[in-house]
Design a protein around this motif. Structure first.
Motif, PDB file in Angstrom:
ATOM      1  N   LEU A  46       0.829  -1.223   0.000  1.00 45.80           N
ATOM      2  CA  LEU A  46       0.000   0.000   0.000  1.00 45.80           C
ATOM      3  C   LEU A  46       0.856   1.263   0.000  1.00 45.80           C
ATOM      4  N   LYS A  47       1.987   1.170   0.641  1.00 48.72           N
ATOM      5  CA  LYS A  47       2.824   2.374   0.815  1.00 48.72           C
ATOM      6  C   LYS A  47       3.261   2.986  -0.505  1.00 48.72           C
ATOM      7  N   THR A  48       3.689   2.125  -1.437  1.00 49.64           N
ATOM      8  CA  THR A  48       4.241   2.649  -2.698  1.00 49.64           C
ATOM      9  C   THR A  48       3.206   3.441  -3.498  1.00 49.64           C
ATOM     10  N   PRO A  49       2.005   2.856  -3.779  1.00 51.88           N
ATOM     11  CA  PRO A  49       1.040   3.669  -4.534  1.00 51.88           C
ATOM     12  C   PRO A  49       0.602   4.937  -3.812  1.00 51.88           C
ATOM     13  N   ILE A  50       0.511   4.899  -2.502  1.00 50.05           N
ATOM     14  CA  ILE A  50       0.088   6.119  -1.790  1.00 50.05           C
ATOM     15  C   ILE A  50       1.156   7.202  -1.943  1.00 50.05           C
ATOM     16  N   ALA A  51       2.410   6.780  -1.826  1.00 50.94           N
ATOM     17  CA  ALA A  51       3.488   7.760  -1.974  1.00 50.94           C
ATOM     18  C   ALA A  51       3.446   8.360  -3.377  1.00 50.94           C
ATOM     19  N   SER A  52       3.113   7.542  -4.375  1.00 51.59           N
ATOM     20  CA  SER A  52       3.100   8.096  -5.733  1.00 51.59           C
ATOM     21  C   SER A  52       1.878   8.992  -5.957  1.00 51.59           C
ATOM     22  N   ASP A  82      -5.682  13.042   3.073  1.00 50.53           N
ATOM     23  CA  ASP A  82      -6.023  11.618   3.170  1.00 50.53           C
ATOM     24  C   ASP A  82      -4.817  10.731   2.893  1.00 50.53           C
ATOM     25  N   SER A  83      -4.028  11.098   1.881  1.00 51.64           N
ATOM     26  CA  SER A  83      -2.885  10.233   1.566  1.00 51.64           C
ATOM     27  C   SER A  83      -1.842  10.305   2.671  1.00 51.64           C
ATOM     28  N   GLN A  84      -1.742  11.478   3.322  1.00 52.21           N
ATOM     29  CA  GLN A  84      -0.823  11.619   4.452  1.00 52.21           C
ATOM     30  C   GLN A  84      -1.242  10.668   5.579  1.00 52.21           C
ATOM     31  N   ARG A  85      -2.549  10.627   5.826  1.00 53.60           N
ATOM     32  CA  ARG A  85      -3.077   9.776   6.892  1.00 53.60           C
ATOM     33  C   ARG A  85      -2.819   8.297   6.568  1.00 53.60           C
ATOM     34  N   LEU A  86      -3.071   7.943   5.289  1.00 51.13           N
ATOM     35  CA  LEU A  86      -2.857   6.552   4.884  1.00 51.13           C
ATOM     36  C   LEU A  86      -1.383   6.160   4.997  1.00 51.13           C
ATOM     37  N   LEU A  87      -0.516   7.099   4.657  1.00 48.49           N
ATOM     38  CA  LEU A  87       0.928   6.816   4.766  1.00 48.49           C
ATOM     39  C   LEU A  87       1.325   6.567   6.203  1.00 48.49           C
ATOM     40  N   LYS A  88       0.737   7.355   7.119  1.00 45.72           N
ATOM     41  CA  LYS A  88       1.047   7.191   8.548  1.00 45.72           C
ATOM     42  C   LYS A  88       0.612   5.790   9.008  1.00 45.72           C
ATOM     43  N   ILE A  89      -0.622   5.420   8.614  1.00 50.46           N
ATOM     44  CA  ILE A  89      -1.146   4.124   9.054  1.00 50.46           C
ATOM     45  C   ILE A  89      -0.317   2.968   8.484  1.00 50.46           C
ATOM     46  N   THR A  90      -0.028   3.018   7.175  1.00 42.59           N
ATOM     47  CA  THR A  90       0.731   1.916   6.581  1.00 42.59           C
ATOM     48  C   THR A  90       2.147   1.860   7.178  1.00 42.59           C
ATOM     49  N   GLY A  91       2.721   3.023   7.436  1.00 38.33           N
ATOM     50  CA  GLY A  91       4.060   3.064   8.045  1.00 38.33           C
ATOM     51  C   GLY A  91       4.042   2.408   9.416  1.00 38.33           C
ATOM     52  N   GLU A  92       2.990   2.677  10.184  1.00 37.51           N
ATOM     53  CA  GLU A  92       2.894   2.107  11.531  1.00 37.51           C
ATOM     54  C   GLU A  92       2.684   0.593  11.477  1.00 37.51           C
ATOM     55  N   ILE A 158       9.085  12.397  14.180  1.00 39.21           N
ATOM     56  CA  ILE A 158       8.043  12.688  13.184  1.00 39.21           C
ATOM     57  C   ILE A 158       6.672  12.293  13.741  1.00 39.21           C
ATOM     58  N   ASN A 159       6.634  11.171  14.451  1.00 40.99           N
ATOM     59  CA  ASN A 159       5.370  10.739  15.045  1.00 40.99           C
ATOM     60  C   ASN A 159       4.889  11.738  16.102  1.00 40.99           C
ATOM     61  N   PHE A 160       5.802  12.210  16.959  1.00 35.21           N
ATOM     62  CA  PHE A 160       5.446  13.226  17.962  1.00 35.21           C
ATOM     63  C   PHE A 160       4.903  14.477  17.254  1.00 35.21           C
ATOM     64  N   LEU A 161       5.626  14.895  16.205  1.00 37.17           N
ATOM     65  CA  LEU A 161       5.242  16.139  15.529  1.00 37.17           C
ATOM     66  C   LEU A 161       3.909  15.996  14.792  1.00 37.17           C
ATOM     67  N   THR A 162       3.709  14.837  14.150  1.00 38.80           N
ATOM     68  CA  THR A 162       2.445  14.612  13.434  1.00 38.80           C
ATOM     69  C   THR A 162       1.280  14.670  14.422  1.00 38.80           C
TER      70      THR A 162
END
Ligand code: ADP
Length: 256
Positions: A46-52, A82-92, A158-162
């Motif tokens: 999921l991470k790759t398409p969201i980043a693109s 939305d893509s920022q949120r999805l990136l956070k979730i997939t990263g976690e 980054i997690n603290f700041l987000t």
């Protein structure tokens, strides 16, 4: 397992018997491993398409010819969030699956604390700008290097700041502080957001925990992963907060 009955309103406990549960846990372990592997694969995919998508949006925002109108800008901002949120979730999820399979690999090296802070600020700058949040850096001069995995440490920052951005109102400010405390360097993220009730101050570092009624999407994983990352490096992590006034999230790492 001892089964007990405690009639409401009475202090006495009556023991009514023992039950022994025998289970072959191998099958559970295999299932657990399969699940963790599945989560790792899916979140990676999921991470790759969201980043693109995020990259394409940045291009769309600044078209080579012509310009976009306010409605289009609003739509683009919405998809970006939305893509920022999805990136956070997939990263976690990805980090979690690595932790659960015991795959936490630290690359401990002499790290420059200023570089870690700059890297993290660069990563979240756009999110802060979207809410007109001012980012301040208060760092003591000539601080020594820390012994740390700089990538994992930046991830925590980054997690603290987000979180600080998410739980602060528009036009507020967030301060990142760097200071020496004995033989450690303290990294702090100070916000003036909604704050956290003292009864949840340790719970927020538990996996999947979210403060009741916080009404924000998310996984409740970010701080749990942060704690694992910092403690694996021999550091400490914590929070000071006043409900309604704001929070200070910090971690401390040893000087080289
Ligand atoms: P998530 O943000 O994905 O829910 P976290 O583990 O990062 O997961 O945070 C856990 C919970 O702690 C959040 O759901 C929120 O309720 C609370 N929290 C975290 N950071 C802050 C903050 N800066 N201000 C107020 N509450 C916070």
């Amino acid at each position: 397992v001892t089964i007990t009955i405690k009639p409401t309103g009475e202090d006495q406990t009556i023991i009514i018997g023992d039950v022994i549960i025998l289970r072959n846990i191998t099958v559970f372990k295999e299932l657990d491993f399969a699940k963790t592997n599945f989560i790792a694969t899916v979140s990676h995919e999921l991470k790759t398409p969201i980043a693109s998508i995020k990259m394409s949006l940045q291009l769309l925002e600044k078209p080579a010819t012509g310009s976009i109108n306010t409605d289009q800008k609003q739509l683009i901002d919405g998809i970006k969030e939305d893509s920022q949120r999805l990136l956070k979730i997939t990263g976690e999820l990805l980090e979690l699956s690595q932790l659960e399979t015991g795959n936490i690999q630290l690359n401990m090296e002499k790290s420059n604390p200023y570089e870690i802070i700059n890297y993290a600020i660069e990563a979240i700058k756009v999110q802060a700008e979207q809410k007109q949040i001012e980012l301040r850096i208060e760092a003591e001069h000539n601080l020594p290097e820390v012994k740390a995995d700089s990538e994992k440490t930046a991830w925590v920052l980054i997690n603290f700041l987000t979180n600080a951005i998410r739980y602060s109102s528009e036009n507020s400010s967030i301060t990142v502080q760097l200071k020496k405390e004995n033989n450690q360097i303290a990294f702090q993220v100070i916000d003036t957001g909604k704050g956290i009730d003292s009864r949840y101050k340790t719970k927020i570092f538990d996996k999947y925990f979210q403060v009741p009624g916080s009404h924000k999407s998310g996984t409740g994983l970010g701080l749990a992963i942060s704690k694992e990352f910092i403690e694996a490096q021999g550091g400490t992590i914590g929070i000071e907060s006043e409900l309604g006034l704001g929070s200070t999230f910090y971690f401390k790492l040893g000087i080289v």
